[in-house]
Write a protein that holds these residues in place. Structure first.
Motif, PDB file in Angstrom:
ATOM      1  N   HIS A 531      35.320  42.994  47.528  1.00  0.00           N
ATOM      2  CA  HIS A 531      34.431  42.902  46.361  1.00  0.00           C
ATOM      3  C   HIS A 531      34.901  43.819  45.228  1.00  0.00           C
ATOM      4  CE1 HIS A 531      31.583  40.427  48.583  1.00  0.00           C
ATOM      5  NE2 HIS A 531      31.699  41.272  49.598  1.00  0.00           N
ATOM      6  N   GLN A 532      36.207  44.065  45.177  1.00  0.00           N
ATOM      7  CA  GLN A 532      36.759  44.929  44.133  1.00  0.00           C
ATOM      8  C   GLN A 532      37.583  44.100  43.134  1.00  0.00           C
ATOM      9  OE1 GLN A 532      36.127  48.280  43.846  1.00  0.00           O
ATOM     10  NE2 GLN A 532      34.670  47.905  45.510  1.00  0.00           N
ATOM     11  N   MET A 533      36.973  43.060  42.593  1.00  0.00           N
ATOM     12  CA  MET A 533      37.657  42.206  41.630  1.00  0.00           C
ATOM     13  C   MET A 533      37.588  42.831  40.240  1.00  0.00           C
ATOM     14  SD  MET A 533      38.716  39.805  43.596  1.00  0.00           S
ATOM     15  CE  MET A 533      39.387  38.674  42.382  1.00  0.00           C
ATOM     16  N   LYS A 534      38.748  42.923  39.597  1.00  0.00           N
ATOM     17  CA  LYS A 534      38.826  43.553  38.275  1.00  0.00           C
ATOM     18  C   LYS A 534      39.576  42.642  37.303  1.00  0.00           C
ATOM     19  CE  LYS A 534      37.012  47.470  39.766  1.00  0.00           C
ATOM     20  NZ  LYS A 534      35.692  47.945  39.315  1.00  0.00           N
ATOM     21  N   LYS A 535      39.116  42.657  36.069  1.00  0.00           N
ATOM     22  CA  LYS A 535      39.815  41.905  35.010  1.00  0.00           C
ATOM     23  C   LYS A 535      40.927  42.784  34.457  1.00  0.00           C
ATOM     24  CE  LYS A 535      35.492  39.650  33.690  1.00  0.00           C
ATOM     25  NZ  LYS A 535      34.559  40.555  34.360  1.00  0.00           N
ATOM     26  N   ILE A 536      42.154  42.259  34.488  1.00  0.00           N
ATOM     27  CA  ILE A 536      43.338  43.001  34.059  1.00  0.00           C
ATOM     28  C   ILE A 536      43.976  42.277  32.873  1.00  0.00           C
ATOM     29  CG2 ILE A 536      45.579  43.939  34.740  1.00  0.00           C
ATOM     30  CD1 ILE A 536      43.262  45.144  36.291  1.00  0.00           C
ATOM     31  N   GLY A 537      44.450  43.051  31.921  1.00  0.00           N
ATOM     32  CA  GLY A 537      45.123  42.461  30.766  1.00  0.00           C
ATOM     33  C   GLY A 537      44.124  42.047  29.698  1.00  0.00           C
ATOM     34  N   ILE A 538      44.617  41.886  28.498  1.00  0.00           N
ATOM     35  CA  ILE A 538      43.735  41.539  27.384  1.00  0.00           C
ATOM     36  C   ILE A 538      44.237  40.276  26.683  1.00  0.00           C
ATOM     37  CG2 ILE A 538      42.902  43.874  26.923  1.00  0.00           C
ATOM     38  CD1 ILE A 538      45.012  44.069  24.712  1.00  0.00           C
ATOM     39  N   GLY A 539      43.306  39.537  26.120  1.00  0.00           N
ATOM     40  CA  GLY A 539      43.626  38.367  25.313  1.00  0.00           C
ATOM     41  C   GLY A 539      42.899  38.461  23.986  1.00  0.00           C
TER      42      GLY A 539
END
Length: 777
Positions: A531-539
Motif C-alpha cells: 500500500h505504498q503507491m507513490k506518484k513519481i515524475g511530473i507532467g
C-alpha cells in the motif's frame, strides 16, 4: 487499338506492377496521365480502379483486356508527381499505391459502391438486403460503381443517445476501459454533437471506436449538412513587407536569381531565433509568384500553423491554400482542389502539404527543418526534407531549409556544398535572451524535490509585477509519469504495451499514451499487494496545478495534447495568450518553436536533462534544439528576455551548449562523435521492425530475417527486442543494419524485403526504415 500502361489502385505488394490494357477508340482522347479508369481485373473480372500512365508500344504474349471507362473529369496526378511516386517507392519500401495514397486527399480517393439492378432501377446492395429476405445472389444483377469519397452535402455526425447525466456517470464510474471511449463521451457532453471525421483528425478516435460506442447504445450516428468554412481561413489585414537588413537583402537577391533561372538548387538559412527568417520566406514567395511560379511552405507542427497562416494570409490573402491533417475531409479536398485547378499560388501546411498538386512549382520552403515530425512513422516511412529534395529536382525548383538549430546532417551536407546562409543576429540587433542554469540538486530541502527553483519563482514574480508574460516548457504531458510501489519497486504498466501508464488527475485515470487503455488508480500494488503507491515524475497538468498554487492571482493557460485535441484549439489558445495578455503559458514542445510574442520576456525550461534521455541516436541533438528554441521565445520585443534552465545533470554537453546558445560548439562535439560511430551523415542506419501477435512466433521470424540479411551480406549491427517491446498487444523486435553505400544497401534490402514478404505468415509484419541519406541525392 492503343495499349495503355496502368497502375492498380489500392493493391498489395503481390500486384504492385504496371499492367497493360487496350484503350478503346472512344476513350483515347480523354486518356491523360494521372486520370483514373475502371478496368476488369483478375479471373473474375472484378471492377477495379487504376491510374493511366501513358500509351506504350508493348508486345505481350497474352490477350489484353479493355479499359471500361474513365472515372475522372481531370487528372489527379501529373507526370511529375507519378515520377515522384516512383522515387518514393524505390527508396522507402512501399507499393506504387502506398506512394500515391499520400499524395491525394482522402476526399478525392475512389470507393466502389455495389448496386442491384431491379426493375430497371439501381438500388444500393445493402438497402436491397434490408428490404428482402432469402436472397439468391446468383440470380441478382449486381453492378459496381466507382465514386469519390467526399460528399459535399452531408457527413456522418454523432450525438449522445443517453442523457448527459448518464454519460457523466459512465465517465466517472470507470466502466469504460479505453481512453478514446471515455474521451468520446467527454466531448459529446461538452459539444452535444460532432462530425465523425473531426474525431479522427483532431482526437485520433477511429470509426471503430465510434461504431463500438453506437453498438453499446451510448451514442447515435446521423447524417447532417456540413459547414464548408472554417475559422483558420479568414481575412487578415494586409501586412507591409518589413524593412530588410543588408544580410536579408543579399539572401533574397541570391535565391531569387535561382528561382528566376528555373533550376534546381538547395540552400539552408541558419538564422538565430528572431533573425527574420519568416520575412525572407515571405519575400521569396512574392518573387516566385511574380515569376508565375507556385510555392509550398512546410511547417513541422499544427501548433505553428496559425502563426504562419496569419503572416502569409496578411501578405497574400486569397492566394493561399492550407493543407494539414486537422482539416475535415471536405475542407482538405476543397483546398487541394483549389491548388489542382490553379486558383491559388501558395500551399501552406504540415508534412503532407509537400504533395500539393502544383503544375509550375518554383519554390519549396521547409521551416524548422530539424523537426522529427517531418519523418513519417507509417509506410512509406519518408522524410519530408528528402522527398522535397526529390521533388525540387524533378520540378527544377529551389529548396530552402530554415532553422536556428539545423539538424547535424543538414548542416554538414549543406556546408560541404557551400549552401548555407548564416544570420547570427536578431532584427534591429535585439539581444538573445540571457540564459542561466539552476542545478536542482541544490534545491532539495527536507528530502523534498521542488518543481520550481527559488530563482525561477523570483523571476516569475518580477514578470507578474511588470505585466510581462512567461512561458514554462516541460516536454511531458499528464500529471505524473509513473505510479510506483515503494515496497517492490514495480510501476503500473499497460497490459497492452511495454510502457508505464501516466496519471491524468483531471480524469482520475492511469492512461497509456500508446494504445489509450485506462486503469482506475488504486492504492494497492498489483504485484505485491503493498500500500505504498507513490506518484513519481511530473507532467504539464501537475505544473499547472503547482503554478496556480504558487501564483494564485496569475492568469494561466496550458497547451499540450490534452488541451489541443479539438478543432482550431491551437489557434484559440495562442490567440487567447496574446490578445488577453495571459500571464503564464505552460506547455510541451508545442510552445517551443515558431511563436513570436513581443511581451514574453521569461522562459522557464523544466527538467531539461529529461530531454537527453531516450533510445534515439538523436536524443542529445533534439535536447539541444529544444532548449535553444524554447529559450528563443523570450525577449523578441523591446524588452530583453531571460531564460532559466532547471536540470539535475547540468554537466551534459547538450545542456551546456544550450545554455550558451552555441550551435557551433554543439555541432563540433557531435560531428566528431557521429564520425567515430559511423552515424549519419557519415554512415547509413536501417531499422527493420518485426511485429506480431505472438511473441515466440515474432521472434522466430525475426531470427529468420536476421539470417537472410547475413546471407545477403548486409551488415547487421544487432538484433533484439525493440526498446518498447509491445505496443497495442503486438510484440516488436528490431534489427539494426548499417552501411556506407546507400545505393547498395537499398538494393540488398529490396531483395530481402521481396523474399521475406512472401514467406511471412499473416500475423507477422515487417517494415523497413532507412535513415541517413537525405539531401545527398
Amino acid at each position: 487499338m492503343k495499349v495503355a500502361a496502368l497502375l492498380l489502385d489500392n493493391t498489395t505488394k503481390n500486384f504492385d506492377k504496371v499492367y497493360y490494357y487496350n484503350a478503346p477508340k472512344r476513350l483515347k482522347d480523354q486518356l491523360k496521365t494521372g486520370v483514373r479508369v475502371t478496368i476488369p481485373f483478375g479471373r473474375g473480372n472484378s471492377l477495379r480502379i487504376a491510374y493511366f500512365l501513358s500509351f506504350v508500344n508493348e508486345q505481350v504474349d497474352y490477350e489484353l483486356k479493355e479499359i471500361i471507362d474513365i472515372a475522372d473529369t481531370q487528372s489527379v496526378l501529373s507526370k511529375k508527381m507519378l515520377k515522384l511516386a516512383q522515387k518514393i517507392r524505390s527508396n522507402y519500401f512501399c507499393t506504387y499505391s502506398q506512394a500515391i495514397n499520400i499524395m491525394i486527399p482522402s476526399g478525392a480517393k475512389m470507393i466502389q459502391e455495389k448496386y442491384v439492378i431491379s426493375d430497371g432501377k439501381k438500388i444500393r446492395l445493402n438497402t436491397y438486403c434490408k428490404q428482402h429476405k432469402n436472397i439468391d445472389f446468383d440470380k441478382l444483377s449486381i453492378v459496381t460503381v466507382p465514386k469519390k469519397r467526399v460528399n459535399v452535402k452531408s457527413a456522418k455526425h454523432i450525438k449522445l443517445a443517453i442523457s448527459t447525466e448518464e454519460a457523466v456517470d459512465l465517465i466517472e464510474s470507470f466502466q469504460l476501459k479505453n481512453e478514446k471511449q471515455i474521451r468520446l463521451l467527454e466531448l459529446l457532453v461538452d459539444y452535444e454533437e460532432m462530425m465523425v471525421t473531426d474525431l479522427q483528425n483532431y482526437e485520433n478516435i477511429s470509426r471503430a471506436v465510434v461504431k463500438t460506442m453506437a453498438n453499446y447504445g451510448y451514442i447515435a450516428i446521423f447524417d447532417k449538412e456540413i459547414k464548408r468554412t472554417y475559422d483558420e481561413v479568414k481575412h487578415e489585414p494586409y501586412v507591409e513587407p518589413a524593412k530588410l537588413t543588408n544580410l536579408q537583402q543579399s539572401v533574397i537577391k541570391e535565391l531569387s536569381s535561382i528561382i528566376k533561372q528555373s533550376k534546381y538548387d538547395k540552400y539552408l538559412i541558419k538564422g538565430v531565433t528572431g533573425s527574420g527568417k519568416t520575412e525572407i520566406y515571405l519575400q521569396l514567395a512574392k518573387k516566385a509568384i511574380d515569376l508565375g511560379k507556385d510555392v509550398i511552405i512546410l511547417v513541422p507542427e499544427i501548433a505553428l500553423t496559425p502563426m504562419m497562416i496569419k503572416r502569409f494570409m496578411g501578405r497574400f490573402d486569397n492566394q493561399v491554400a492550407l493543407l494539414h491533417s486537422r482539416l475535415s475531409v471536405l475542407q482538405r479536398y476543397e483546398e487541394w482542389g483549389k491548388i489542382n485547378n490553379g486558383k491559388v499560388k501558395i500551399a501552406l501546411g504540415a508534412r503532407s502539404c509537400l504533395f500539393a498538386p502544383f503544375k509550375n512549382l518554383g519554390l519549396v520552403i521547409i521551416d524548422e527543418e530539424q523537426e522529427s515530425s517531418y519523418k513519417s512513422e507509417t509506410t512509406p516511412k519518408y522524410h519530408a526534407v528528402d522527398v522535397a529534395n526529390m521533388r525540387c529536382q524533378i520540378d527544377n525548383s529551389l529548396l530552402v531549409l530554415g532553422s536556428a538549430t539545423p539538424s547535424i546532417t543538414a548542416y554538414k551536407v549543406m556546408s560541404d556544398l557551400n549552401r548555407v546562409f548564416t544570420i547570427d543576429k536578431r532584427i534591429a540587433n535585439v539581444p538573445l535572451p540571457k540564459v542561466s542554469v539552476v542545478d536542482m540538486r541544490e534545491e532539495i530541502t527536507n528530502n523534498k524535490l521542488s518543481v520550481f527553483s527559488k530563482k525561477l519563482i523570483s523571476e516569475i514574480k518580477k514578470n507578474l509585477e511588470n505585466k510581462e508574460q512567461t512561458m514554462l516548457f516541460l516536454n511531458r504531458r499528464g500529471y505524473s509519469s509513473l505510479y510506483l510501489c515503494h515496497d517492490c519497486g514495480e510501476t503500473i504498466k499497460c497490459e497492452n504495451c511495454d510502457v508505464s501508464m501516466t496519471y491524468h488527475k483531471n480524469r482520475k485515470l492511469m492512461i497509456c499514451h500508446y494504445c489509450g487503455a485506462t486503469k482506475q488508480i488504486s492504492n494497492t500494488c498489483p504485484s505485491c499487494n503493498g500500500h505504498q503507491m507513490k506518484k513519481i515524475g511530473i507532467g504539464t497538468q501537475q505544473i499547472e496545478e503547482v503554478t496556480r498554487q504558487q501564483f494564485p492571482k496569475a492568469s494561466i493557460i496550458r497547451m499540450d495534447l490534452d488541451t489541443t485535441g479539438y478543432k482550431n484549439s491551437h489557434g484559440k489558445i495562442l490567440r487567447k495568450f496574446q490578445n488577453e495578455n495571459i500571464d503564464i503559458l505552460i506547455g510541451t514542445q508545442m510552445i517551443a518553436k515558431g511563436h513570436d510574442f513581443a511581451n514574453v520576456t521569461l522562459v522557464g525550461i523544466l527538467s531539461a536533462d529529461s530531454l537527453t534521455n531516450g533510445f534515439s541516436i538523436y536524443a542529445q541533438e533534439r535536447a539541444f534544439q529544444l532548449i535553444t528554441q524554447s529559450a528563443g521565445r523570450a525577449g523578441r520585443g523591446a524588452i530583453p528576455g531571460r531564460a532559466i534552465i532547471q536540470a539535475y545533470d547540468t554537466d551534459n554537453y547538450a545542456i551546456k551548449c544550450g545554455i550558451k546558445q552555441d550551435y557551433y560548439e554543439f555541432y563540433n562535439y557531435e560531428i566528431i562523435l557521429r564520425e567515430q560511430l559511423n552515424y549519419p551523415p557519415f554512415g547509413i542506419i536501417g531499422k527493420i521492425i518485426m511485429t506480431g501477435l505472438n511473441d515466440n512466433n515474432t521472434l522466430f521470424w525475426t531470427n529468420k530475417a536476421n539470417d537472410l540479411l547475413q546471407q545477403l551480406e548486409v551488415e547487421v549491427s544487432y538484433t533484439a527486442k525493440a526498446p518498447i517491446g509491445k505496443i497495442n498487444r503486438k510484440y516488436r523486435y528490431r534489427i539494426v543494419v548499417t552501411g556506407n553505400n546507400y545505393i547498395l544497401m537499398i538494393k540488398k534490402l529490396k531483395t530481402f524485403y521481396k523474399y521475406i514478404y512472401k514467406k511471412l505468415p499473416i500475423d507477422v509484419k515487417c517494415s523497413i526504415d532507412i535513415d541517413g541519406n537525405y539531401l545527398k541525392k
